[in-house]
Design a protein around this motif. Structure first.
Motif, PDB file in Angstrom:
ATOM      1  N   MET A 109       0.855  -1.195   0.000  1.00  0.00           N
ATOM      2  CA  MET A 109       0.000   0.000   0.000  1.00  0.00           C
ATOM      3  C   MET A 109       0.890   1.243   0.000  1.00  0.00           C
ATOM      4  O   MET A 109       1.719   1.407   0.904  1.00  0.00           O
ATOM      5  CB  MET A 109      -0.910   0.000   1.238  1.00  0.00           C
ATOM      6  N   ASP A 110       0.715   2.109  -0.976  1.00  0.00           N
ATOM      7  CA  ASP A 110       1.596   3.264  -1.064  1.00  0.00           C
ATOM      8  C   ASP A 110       1.101   4.381  -0.148  1.00  0.00           C
ATOM      9  O   ASP A 110      -0.019   4.366   0.368  1.00  0.00           O
ATOM     10  CB  ASP A 110       1.733   3.753  -2.506  1.00  0.00           C
ATOM     11  N   GLN A 111       1.989   5.365   0.048  1.00  0.00           N
ATOM     12  CA  GLN A 111       1.687   6.452   0.974  1.00  0.00           C
ATOM     13  C   GLN A 111       0.475   7.248   0.524  1.00  0.00           C
ATOM     14  O   GLN A 111      -0.342   7.683   1.355  1.00  0.00           O
ATOM     15  CB  GLN A 111       2.907   7.351   1.119  1.00  0.00           C
ATOM     16  N   ARG A 112       0.323   7.450  -0.775  1.00  0.00           N
ATOM     17  CA  ARG A 112      -0.823   8.206  -1.272  1.00  0.00           C
ATOM     18  C   ARG A 112      -2.136   7.547  -0.871  1.00  0.00           C
ATOM     19  O   ARG A 112      -3.097   8.228  -0.481  1.00  0.00           O
ATOM     20  CB  ARG A 112      -0.735   8.344  -2.787  1.00  0.00           C
TER      21      ARG A 112
ATOM     22  N   GLU B  47     -12.747  -4.124   0.997  1.00  0.00           N
ATOM     23  CA  GLU B  47     -12.089  -5.358   0.570  1.00  0.00           C
ATOM     24  C   GLU B  47     -10.704  -5.091  -0.017  1.00  0.00           C
ATOM     25  O   GLU B  47      -9.760  -5.855   0.219  1.00  0.00           O
ATOM     26  CB  GLU B  47     -12.956  -6.074  -0.464  1.00  0.00           C
ATOM     27  N   ALA B  48     -10.550  -4.007  -0.763  1.00  0.00           N
ATOM     28  CA  ALA B  48      -9.263  -3.709  -1.395  1.00  0.00           C
ATOM     29  C   ALA B  48      -8.186  -3.444  -0.343  1.00  0.00           C
ATOM     30  O   ALA B  48      -7.052  -3.937  -0.448  1.00  0.00           O
ATOM     31  CB  ALA B  48      -9.406  -2.516  -2.332  1.00  0.00           C
ATOM     32  N   THR B  49      -8.521  -2.674   0.687  1.00  0.00           N
ATOM     33  CA  THR B  49      -7.553  -2.378   1.752  1.00  0.00           C
ATOM     34  C   THR B  49      -7.213  -3.633   2.532  1.00  0.00           C
ATOM     35  O   THR B  49      -6.037  -3.914   2.825  1.00  0.00           O
ATOM     36  CB  THR B  49      -8.109  -1.296   2.691  1.00  0.00           C
ATOM     37  N   ALA B  50      -8.222  -4.416   2.862  1.00  0.00           N
ATOM     38  CA  ALA B  50      -7.982  -5.655   3.603  1.00  0.00           C
ATOM     39  C   ALA B  50      -7.096  -6.609   2.806  1.00  0.00           C
ATOM     40  O   ALA B  50      -6.173  -7.227   3.351  1.00  0.00           O
ATOM     41  CB  ALA B  50      -9.313  -6.318   3.952  1.00  0.00           C
TER      42      ALA B  50
ATOM     43  N   ALA C  32     -11.580  -1.722  12.543  1.00  0.00           N
ATOM     44  CA  ALA C  32     -12.411  -2.915  12.382  1.00  0.00           C
ATOM     45  C   ALA C  32     -13.415  -2.729  11.240  1.00  0.00           C
ATOM     46  O   ALA C  32     -13.586  -3.620  10.394  1.00  0.00           O
ATOM     47  CB  ALA C  32     -13.137  -3.219  13.692  1.00  0.00           C
ATOM     48  N   GLU C  33     -14.077  -1.587  11.204  1.00  0.00           N
ATOM     49  CA  GLU C  33     -15.068  -1.338  10.154  1.00  0.00           C
ATOM     50  C   GLU C  33     -14.418  -1.291   8.774  1.00  0.00           C
ATOM     51  O   GLU C  33     -14.993  -1.776   7.789  1.00  0.00           O
ATOM     52  CB  GLU C  33     -15.791  -0.024  10.451  1.00  0.00           C
ATOM     53  N   THR C  34     -13.221  -0.726   8.694  1.00  0.00           N
ATOM     54  CA  THR C  34     -12.528  -0.660   7.408  1.00  0.00           C
ATOM     55  C   THR C  34     -12.158  -2.049   6.912  1.00  0.00           C
ATOM     56  O   THR C  34     -12.344  -2.381   5.725  1.00  0.00           O
ATOM     57  CB  THR C  34     -11.263   0.208   7.527  1.00  0.00           C
TER      58      THR C  34
END
Length: 475
Positions: free
Chosen positions: A1-4, A94-97, A87-89
């Motif tokens: 995951m990049d900083q942006r 799904e993409a972040t997880a 938790a909610e995120t």
């Protein structure tokens, strides 16, 4: 995951009014688990000292393990919203997880009993006088964060609390790649503790508060022996570093050091450990590096004198009241621990002032940090002592001399409340949560992108115990 991407996610953290009460926080997590039973698993990990179940919420099934625990100090509730937002995120994004490839083990608050004693100011956390007047912090040996087993030279500690035991078991069962203990400070700017010198992570740790318009805290650090990895980022060096430093000053380390921290325990398993310390209020002096006309040594002595005088006043009232006190409240336990500790802190500051070069000039940030520590401690621990005395007056067990002591302290406390730092501004809660959330993402991303098969292989990273505050229990 990049900083942006991290900065984008940080900017999306919603605003909140105040902090959730313990029952509300638990209800929100339980509702999330009920709505997503295929993604959230609830496990009881222990029981609090007053009999409340302690739960961990496992989210996801990634190849890395992360333990995130709130309420390790029950007067530090920013992590309540951070834990819930995390938790909610992980349930809803799904993409972040998927990018972080992590199994999350989240404990909303590990000390619900202590947190309930702070709830009076959770609805309005930005009035510092109200906050301090209803403040509670457990005595050092009753703090979950600082009651992990410890043995170094003359220090030996094994009085593990039930909540600490639950925390220990969670760490041992999950053998995490990442441990985040959710803390916050009070006044000034943002700073961090990190168990490894990781330039990529540090760069994001700096970028997150900058994107939110928050200053770094570049003034007086929590302790003079802290090793700075970068501006406002400190190494989690071991308890032995604190011990050796105090001993070198001629101070008995056993008076200040007892248990070890959660990071010390997790680093046995090779975990990357991170703490993001955030203030409720910002102040323009917190990162002002302009030299003052005062030497640093004189600043230390002046503030030690001021803090020592306040501590002596509190000690006199506590000593006079003690024969008449019948209720062994948590406020009394904390007062009996912290008020004598103030005298030890002033002795340490005077001793180190004698070792400072006479021509070393204090910065504006250092002056602000030292002066505000005096305000912080007398407001915090004067407020706790008032609560201890009021336990007797409210219960109807206070004789007339004790009521007069209560009135005397209330009058003195009012003068301390009036001596507030001008120019302090409350920080929107979304920004505070955003810093913690962004720091977690930065560390989890580093772990996910640097997979080398270390998880579960034992203590392959630095295994020294960590020190995440100036003196265990003191800050």
């Amino acid at each position: 995951m990049d900083q942006r991407t991290i900065l984008r996610l940080v900017a999306e953290v919603p605003e909140h009014e105040g902090f959730p009460l313990v029952d509300d926080l638990h209800a929100r997590f339980d509702a999330l688990a009920a709505a997503h039973p295929e993604q959230v698993t609830v496990t009881r990990i222990g029981t609090s000292r007053l009999g409340e179940p302690l739960h961990s919420y496992r989210i996801g099934s990634g190849s890395h393990a992360a333990v995130v625990v709130g309420g390790v100090h029950p007067n530090e509730p920013i992590g309540s919203w951070t834990a819930l937002h995390l938790a909610e995120t992980m349930v809803g994004d799904e993409a972040t997880a998927r990018a972080l490839d992590t199994t999350w083990h989240i404990v909303p608050t590990i000390d619900p009993d202590g947190m309930r004693l702070n709830e009076a100011w959770f609805r309005d956390p930005f009035d510092r006088a109200w906050y301090a007047r209803h403040f509670y912090r457990p005595a050092p040996d009753s703090q979950v964060e600082w009651t992990f087993p410890n043995s170094y030279r003359s220090v030996y500690f094994d009085q593990v609390l039930p909540e600490t035991l639950a925390f220990m078991r969670l760490i041992d069962d999950t053998r995490p790649d990442l441990l985040v203990s959710l803390h916050n400070g009070e006044m000034g700017g943002v700073y961090y503790y990190l168990s490894e010198d990781l330039p990529d992570v540090i760069d994001t740790l700096h970028a997150v508060p900058a994107s939110l318009g928050l200053p770094l805290d570049t003034g007086e650090p929590e302790s003079p022996y802290l090793r700075e990895l970068a501006p406002a980022v400190f190494a989690m060096d071991g308890i032995e570093t604190a011990y050796d430093y105090l001993e070198g000053l001629g101070v008995d380390p056993g008076e200040h050091i007892h248990g070890a921290s959660s990071a010390a325990w997790a680093m046995r398993h090779g975990a990357l450990c991170m703490v993001a310390e955030l203030p409720f209020w910002s102040h323009p002096d917190a990162d002002d590096q302009t030299p003052t006309s005062e030497s640093y040594a004189d600043l230390l002595r002046r503030c030690a004198d001021d803090l020592g005088a306040s501590g002596a006043e509190l000690q006199e009232i506590l000593d006079d009241a003690s024969p008449m006190l019948t209720i062994e409240s948590p406020f009394l336990e904390g007062s009996r621990a912290f008020i004598p500790m103030i005298a030890g802190m002033t002795d340490t500051d005077r001793a180190r002032a004698d070792r400072e070069p006479a021509d070393r000039t204090a910065t504006v940030a250092e002056r602000f940090g030292c002066e505000d520590l005096v305000r912080c401690f007398r407001l915090r621990y004067g407020g706790m002592l008032l609560r201890a005395l009021e336990a007797e007056t409210t219960a109807g067990t206070a004789p007339a001399p004790l009521r007069r002591l209560r009135d005397r302290l209330a009058e003195r406390y009012a003068t301390w409340q009036a001596d507030e730092a001008t120019g302090a501004e409350p920080i929107p809660i979304s920004k505070l949560v955003g810093v913690q959330f962004g720091a977690i993402l930065a560390c989890a991303s580093h772990v996910a992108e640097g997979d080398d098969g270390r998880h579960g292989a034992g203590p392959t990273r630095a295994s020294r115990p960590s020190l995440a505050t100036s003196v265990p229990g003191g800050a």
